[in-house]
Scaffold this active site. Structure first.
Site, short mmCIF file in Angstrom:
data_model
loop_
_atom_site.label_atom_id
_atom_site.label_comp_id
_atom_site.label_asym_id
_atom_site.label_seq_id
_atom_site.Cartn_x
_atom_site.Cartn_y
_atom_site.Cartn_z
N ASP A 174 11.45 4.31 4.73
CA ASP A 174 11.14 2.68 4.88
C ASP A 174 12.56 2.18 5.36
O ASP A 174 13.62 2.56 5.31
CB ASP A 174 10.90 2.05 3.55
CG ASP A 174 10.22 0.88 3.69
OD1 ASP A 174 9.06 0.80 3.74
OD2 ASP A 174 10.89 -0.07 3.81
N ILE B 48 0.66 -1.31 -0.05
CA ILE B 48 0.08 0.04 0.08
C ILE B 48 0.87 1.25 -0.02
O ILE B 48 0.56 2.23 -0.70
CB ILE B 48 -0.95 0.04 1.28
CG1 ILE B 48 -2.11 -1.03 1.26
CG2 ILE B 48 -1.66 1.09 1.31
CD1 ILE B 48 -2.82 -1.32 2.18
N TYR C 129 -3.04 -7.34 16.57
CA TYR C 129 -3.17 -6.33 15.46
C TYR C 129 -4.44 -5.48 15.36
O TYR C 129 -4.13 -4.14 15.49
CB TYR C 129 -3.12 -7.19 14.15
CG TYR C 129 -3.34 -6.29 12.71
CD1 TYR C 129 -2.23 -5.57 12.56
CD2 TYR C 129 -4.48 -6.20 11.99
CE1 TYR C 129 -2.02 -4.71 11.06
CE2 TYR C 129 -4.42 -5.62 10.99
CZ TYR C 129 -3.40 -4.89 10.31
OH TYR C 129 -3.58 -3.98 9.42
#
Length: 262
Positions: free
Chosen positions: A48, A29, A156
């Protein structure tokens, strides 16, 4: 600071002259979002842990969201190279599988550190720069797990529930400063992480079919579809949208369909 007339003159969806940072933009994404921002005219920096797959015109920087000093330095350098900042996309995050019993305290701390505090650290570093923009926007990548009870996703889901609550609180805190804050809640998206999960399943094909069936549209969400929602919220076309969680989930959040054959 971007000139509002310069942006508006390009038409709806045009991000010409805007400067953007995307965390976790090395794949999935995040990469789809960075590429779409650039295609719409933005100058984009990808931050990143492993940005090796990032190609020009995207700028790439290595950053670990778990280290505040590293985050501060990476954001500062990216903003310097961009010449300002209008958009922050907080996308860096990791997954977790299991019930509340299946992960120890160390794993809970690690996932919450990355998924929640990672957004806090990056936003904190970016806000002084965003306040200088007339199109300041933060978009957080959340999840349908924040609003729907999913099996085997306790940790999560807890992290993404925190992201949605954080998004609303940030929107309230910064609206008077001209900084909009929203989040996107994808359903199960066809990303490398999901691919790795499927590979670990006893029957990957059956597991994929089950994931497809869980979403009313009958298929997984694509990274490009989520990216389109993020880019909409990030840009001037959504100038009156703040404190919003936009579901991109194939109808999973809101639809309650009858079983087939009834």
């Amino acid at each position: 600071m971007s000139d509002p007339q310069e942006v508006i003159s390009g038409g709806i969806g045009d991000l010409h002259s805007l400067k953007a940072i995307v965390t976790g933009g090395g794949s999935g994404i995040g990469l789809a979002t960075a590429q779409l921002l650039a295609a719409r005219g933005a100058d984009v920096a990808v931050l990143d842990l492993n940005p090796a797959a990032v190609q020009a015109p995207l700028r790439r920087y290595t950053m670990n969201v778990m280290d505040a000093a590293v985050v501060d330095a990476a954001v500062r350098i990216a903003v310097r190279d961009l010449g300002g900042l209008d958009i922050l996309v907080n996308n860096a995050g990791i997954g977790a599988i299991g019930t509340v019993e299946d992960n120890d305290d160390a794993e809970w701390m690690r996932v919450l550190d990355i998924n929640v505090l990672g957004m806090v650290r990056t936003s904190r570093a970016a806000l002084p720069h965003l306040r200088k923009s007339v199109h300041a926007s933060i978009v957080n990548t959340c999840s349908i797990a924040a609003t729907a009870g999913l099996p085997q996703r306790a940790l999560y889901s807890a992290s993404k529930g925190a992201v949605q609550a954080l998004t609303m609180a940030m929107a309230a805190d910064h609206v008077a400063e001209g900084v909009r804050v929203n989040c996107v809640n994808p359903g199960t998206a066809d990303t490398p992480w999901i691919g790795r999960l499927l590979e670990q399943a006893p029957d990957p094909a059956a597991e994929r079919a089950a994931l497809n069936a869980r979403q009313p549209l009958g298929r997984l969400v694509t990274a490009d579809e989520v990216a389109a929602a993020i880019v909409y919220l990030a840009g001037p076309s959504a100038a009156s949208v703040t404190g919003t969680a936009l579901a991109v989930d194939g109808g999973m959040q809101g639809l309650r369909l009858r079983p087939k054959g009834r």
